[in-house]
Write a protein that holds these residues in place. Structure first.
Motif, mmCIF file in Angstrom:
data_model
loop_
_atom_site.group_PDB
_atom_site.id
_atom_site.type_symbol
_atom_site.label_atom_id
_atom_site.label_comp_id
_atom_site.label_asym_id
_atom_site.label_seq_id
_atom_site.Cartn_x
_atom_site.Cartn_y
_atom_site.Cartn_z
ATOM 1 N N ILE A 122 9.492 24.659 -26.054
ATOM 2 C CA ILE A 122 9.905 23.823 -24.926
ATOM 3 C C ILE A 122 9.625 22.370 -25.318
ATOM 4 O O ILE A 122 8.474 21.998 -25.579
ATOM 5 C CB ILE A 122 9.127 24.171 -23.640
ATOM 6 N N THR A 123 10.671 21.558 -25.375
ATOM 7 C CA THR A 123 10.538 20.183 -25.874
ATOM 8 C C THR A 123 11.126 19.194 -24.870
ATOM 9 O O THR A 123 12.227 19.418 -24.354
ATOM 10 C CB THR A 123 11.264 20.033 -27.219
ATOM 11 N N PRO A 124 10.412 18.085 -24.578
ATOM 12 C CA PRO A 124 10.975 17.078 -23.663
ATOM 13 C C PRO A 124 12.251 16.470 -24.241
ATOM 14 O O PRO A 124 12.368 16.283 -25.461
ATOM 15 C CB PRO A 124 9.865 16.020 -23.576
ATOM 16 N N ASP A 125 13.221 16.165 -23.363
ATOM 17 C CA ASP A 125 14.447 15.511 -23.819
ATOM 18 C C ASP A 125 14.526 14.092 -23.244
ATOM 19 O O ASP A 125 13.690 13.680 -22.427
ATOM 20 C CB ASP A 125 15.692 16.331 -23.454
ATOM 21 N N ALA A 126 15.519 13.344 -23.674
ATOM 22 C CA ALA A 126 15.643 11.932 -23.289
ATOM 23 C C ALA A 126 15.917 11.761 -21.800
ATOM 24 O O ALA A 126 15.638 10.699 -21.223
ATOM 25 C CB ALA A 126 16.759 11.268 -24.103
ATOM 26 N N ALA A 127 16.442 12.781 -21.158
ATOM 27 C CA ALA A 127 16.799 12.683 -19.745
ATOM 28 C C ALA A 127 15.638 13.031 -18.815
ATOM 29 O O ALA A 127 15.803 13.063 -17.597
ATOM 30 C CB ALA A 127 17.987 13.594 -19.452
ATOM 31 N N GLY A 128 14.464 13.293 -19.385
ATOM 32 C CA GLY A 128 13.311 13.640 -18.564
ATOM 33 C C GLY A 128 13.179 15.117 -18.294
ATOM 34 O O GLY A 128 12.282 15.529 -17.550
ATOM 35 N N GLY A 129 14.036 15.911 -18.889
ATOM 36 C CA GLY A 129 13.950 17.361 -18.738
ATOM 37 C C GLY A 129 13.393 18.007 -19.993
ATOM 38 O O GLY A 129 12.631 17.389 -20.755
ATOM 39 N N PHE A 130 13.798 19.232 -20.230
ATOM 40 C CA PHE A 130 13.290 19.961 -21.389
ATOM 41 C C PHE A 130 14.418 20.754 -22.043
ATOM 42 O O PHE A 130 15.299 21.283 -21.360
ATOM 43 C CB PHE A 130 12.182 20.938 -20.969
ATOM 44 N N PHE A 165 5.409 27.458 -27.205
ATOM 45 C CA PHE A 165 4.946 26.117 -27.537
ATOM 46 C C PHE A 165 5.513 25.168 -26.492
ATOM 47 O O PHE A 165 6.742 25.075 -26.322
ATOM 48 C CB PHE A 165 5.412 25.719 -28.942
ATOM 49 N N ALA A 166 4.613 24.479 -25.765
ATOM 50 C CA ALA A 166 5.048 23.623 -24.662
ATOM 51 C C ALA A 166 4.139 22.407 -24.565
ATOM 52 O O ALA A 166 2.987 22.441 -25.029
ATOM 53 C CB ALA A 166 5.022 24.414 -23.353
ATOM 54 N N PRO A 167 4.609 21.304 -23.958
ATOM 55 C CA PRO A 167 3.774 20.109 -23.803
ATOM 56 C C PRO A 167 2.522 20.403 -22.971
ATOM 57 O O PRO A 167 2.608 21.046 -21.919
ATOM 58 C CB PRO A 167 4.692 19.126 -23.084
ATOM 59 N N SER A 168 1.369 19.950 -23.428
ATOM 60 C CA SER A 168 0.104 20.220 -22.733
ATOM 61 C C SER A 168 0.083 19.652 -21.331
ATOM 62 O O SER A 168 -0.571 20.205 -20.431
ATOM 63 C CB SER A 168 -1.066 19.641 -23.542
ATOM 64 N N ALA A 169 0.788 18.531 -21.120
ATOM 65 C CA ALA A 169 0.771 17.887 -19.806
ATOM 66 C C ALA A 169 1.768 18.501 -18.835
ATOM 67 O O ALA A 169 1.713 18.223 -17.632
ATOM 68 C CB ALA A 169 1.051 16.389 -19.957
ATOM 69 N N THR A 179 7.049 25.205 -16.363
ATOM 70 C CA THR A 179 8.015 24.803 -17.387
ATOM 71 C C THR A 179 8.389 25.974 -18.278
ATOM 72 O O THR A 179 9.508 26.042 -18.785
ATOM 73 C CB THR A 179 7.431 23.653 -18.240
ATOM 74 N N PHE A 180 7.461 26.898 -18.486
ATOM 75 C CA PHE A 180 7.734 28.022 -19.402
ATOM 76 C C PHE A 180 7.462 29.397 -18.796
ATOM 77 O O PHE A 180 7.874 30.418 -19.360
ATOM 78 C CB PHE A 180 6.894 27.874 -20.684
ATOM 79 N N MET A 181 6.784 29.483 -17.660
ATOM 80 C CA MET A 181 6.461 30.789 -17.088
ATOM 81 C C MET A 181 7.695 31.649 -16.797
ATOM 82 O O MET A 181 7.627 32.881 -16.929
ATOM 83 C CB MET A 181 5.617 30.626 -15.833
ATOM 84 N N PRO A 182 8.843 31.069 -16.422
ATOM 85 C CA PRO A 182 10.022 31.932 -16.235
ATOM 86 C C PRO A 182 10.388 32.719 -17.485
ATOM 87 O O PRO A 182 10.885 33.857 -17.390
ATOM 88 C CB PRO A 182 11.123 30.942 -15.847
ATOM 89 N N ALA A 183 10.149 32.138 -18.661
ATOM 90 C CA ALA A 183 10.430 32.858 -19.907
ATOM 91 C C ALA A 183 9.501 34.053 -20.056
ATOM 92 O O ALA A 183 9.926 35.166 -20.421
ATOM 93 C CB ALA A 183 10.282 31.915 -21.099
ATOM 94 N N ILE A 184 8.228 33.828 -19.790
ATOM 95 C CA ILE A 184 7.240 34.902 -19.907
ATOM 96 C C ILE A 184 7.555 36.031 -18.930
ATOM 97 O O ILE A 184 7.465 37.216 -19.269
ATOM 98 C CB ILE A 184 5.828 34.333 -19.684
ATOM 99 N N ARG A 185 7.956 35.658 -17.708
ATOM 100 C CA ARG A 185 8.269 36.675 -16.704
ATOM 101 C C ARG A 185 9.531 37.444 -17.057
ATOM 102 O O ARG A 185 9.610 38.654 -16.835
ATOM 103 C CB ARG A 185 8.398 36.010 -15.330
ATOM 104 N N ALA A 186 10.504 36.755 -17.618
ATOM 105 C CA ALA A 186 11.762 37.422 -17.991
ATOM 106 C C ALA A 186 11.542 38.426 -19.115
ATOM 107 O O ALA A 186 12.284 39.403 -19.232
ATOM 108 C CB ALA A 186 12.796 36.383 -18.400
ATOM 109 N N LEU A 187 10.509 38.192 -19.943
ATOM 110 C CA LEU A 187 10.278 39.031 -21.117
ATOM 111 C C LEU A 187 9.036 39.904 -20.984
ATOM 112 O O LEU A 187 8.588 40.492 -21.977
ATOM 113 C CB LEU A 187 10.153 38.142 -22.365
ATOM 114 N N ALA A 188 8.474 39.989 -19.777
ATOM 115 C CA ALA A 188 7.188 40.663 -19.594
ATOM 116 C C ALA A 188 7.197 42.109 -20.073
ATOM 117 O O ALA A 188 6.212 42.595 -20.638
ATOM 118 C CB ALA A 188 6.775 40.599 -18.125
#
Length: 450
Positions: free
Chosen positions: A360-368, A421-425, A430-439
């Motif tokens: 998960i990486t920040p993009d220029a538009a303020g999203g990921f 891998f995701a931004p600490s802040a 930001t990433f939990m939906p991925a974990i839930r989708a693949l649980a």
């Protein structure tokens, strides 16, 4: 003279028929006449508070369960992994005794005196502690009517100073059941009282004790004659204040206005404590001192920053086994250890197996931006290590992940490990939906802060 000869003949016959159990083998009852006599004596009064099954009797008024077991007949010093196994077990060679009663009937007897089933290790995902109310266990020899009962654990000795069996009694885990059937009735090892954390045992030791760590530590303390009939009495072990030992807690961690907000709820969702981290830990310490066995399921609120999630996970993980017992993961959550990966795991060389990676990486538009990375391993190259070729698969919708994992990894992939891998802040949403989708497909998760 004839009596002496007859007694000698009987003794010789018993020795001749004694079996040496040195490997997996079926057990056959030895003293069926003694067992029948005991059985006929149970429940004669017809009291409603007494219930009887084959080989086991429960008295709800006295809160005792009595059951019969026959000694295997090992010599002193034989390595022991079970105090008692069920009649269908083939593990008599590593047990002290074999019950007459089926494991399921023993569980029903315990429930009759008011003890609920707990749960053995792995009875729920990420349960690493046996869970259940504590019981004491004593034994007496039916061949000695005047014989006093003695602690059942005295049948074995532990070379470790910490000891597997002491004042903490046994944990009534209750075995594992499926569709109303107790698996210990038909599946090996059919453990009734295990001396390591056996997943399907009825009674376990109140510690973390893996089979590998314990093996060789425990042995038979004294020899018992082959088929010696023991009457074993099980009873609730009183806690310090007389309340139930087990206290199941769902703990929700949040961070509001620069302060921790921790909410502790019971199994009925009633809030039992709410406060900052320090006051919560003090409350838990007091509960532990009062005799509670705290089984804690730690949850994180989705707006909690990843770095903060790692902080609170670290605190609770440090306390695991030191006043609390981390117990599974909440619905849609992760086990706390997921937020505490080893930094060396970032290096792909030497990792076995190679996990699926989500970045998960920040993009220029303020999203990921989101991408799945699959590390292809080529074992046809020279040397002992495979050639690693990372391949990236950007995606936009979380719902696309299960099919993407299936296509990329292949139907035969046995890998159940996911690295995120995701931004600490960033908040964990930001990433939990991925974990839930693949649980279901990738239950073992570690999250790295960037």
């Amino acid at each position: 003279m004839r009596i002496c000869v007859l007694m000698a003949s009987l003794a010789a016959a018993c020795v001749a028929h004694a079996r040496q159990f040195t490997g997996p083998d079926a057990w056959q009852p030895v003293h069926t006449d003694v067992i029948k006599k005991w059985q006929d004596e149970q429940g004669k009064g017809g009291e409603a508070h007494v219930r009887v099954w084959n080989g086991v009797a429960a008295d709800a008024r006295q809160r005792t369960v009595r059951l019969l077991a026959e000694a295997v007949g090992h010599a002193e010093g034989v390595t022991t992994e079970f105090l008692i196994v069920g009649p269908g077990s083939d593990r008599a060679y590593e047990a002290a005794a074999v019950t007459v009663a089926k494991p399921s009937d023993i569980v029903l007897a315990m429930e009759h005196i008011g003890l609920p089933r707990g749960g053995g290790v792995y009875s729920r995902p990420f349960r690493f502690w046996p869970c259940g109310e504590r019981v004491s266990a004593t034994a007496r020899h039916l061949s000695d009517p005047e014989g006093k009962a003695y602690p059942l654990q005295s049948l074995v000795k532990d070379t470790s100073a910490e000891g597997l069996l002491g004042g903490g009694g046994l944990v009534f885990a209750g075995g594992r059941w499926r569709d109303g059937e107790c698996l210990a009735d038909t599946r090996q090892p059919s453990a009734v009282i295990s001396l390591y954390n056996e997943a399907e045992t009825l009674f376990d030791v109140p510690f973390q004790a893996s089979q590998g760590a314990v093996y060789g530590r425990v042995s038979l303390a004294k020899a018992l004659p082959y088929g010696e009939v023991l009457e074993i009495t099980l009873a609730p072990l009183p806690s310090k204040d007389g309340k139930p030992w087990v206290k199941q807690l769902n703990v929700l961690a949040a961070h509001e206005n620069g302060e921790w907000a921790i909410t502790c709820s019971g199994t009925n969702n009633a809030v039992q404590h709410k406060g900052d981290l320090a006051s919560t830990l003090a409350w838990m310490k007091a509960e532990d001192a009062a005799g509670r066995d705290l089984f804690v399921t730690l949850n994180m609120r989705d707006d909690l920053p990843l770095a903060k999630a790692a902080d609170v996970a670290r605190v609770f993980y440090m306390l695991d086994g030191k006043g609390i017992k981390l117990d599974g993961k909440g619905e849609g959550g992760v086990y706390p250890r997921a937020f505490l990966p080893q930094e060396q795991w970032r290096e792909r060389e030497g990792r076995t197996p190679q996990p699926f990676e989500i970045h998960i990486t920040p993009d220029a538009a303020g999203g990921f931006t989101k991408k799945l990375t699959f590390i292809e391993e080529d074992w046809t190259v020279e040397g002992l290590d495979p050639k690693l070729t990372p391949k990236d698969y950007p995606f936009s919708a979380w719902d696309d992940l299960p099919a993407l994992i299936q296509n990329v990894g292949g139907e035969d992939s046995k890998v159940n490990l996911l690295f995120v891998f995701a931004p600490s802040a960033a908040p964990i949403k930001t990433f939990m939906p991925a974990i839930r989708a693949l649980a279901e497909r990738l239950p073992l998760v570690y999250v790295f802060g960037e």
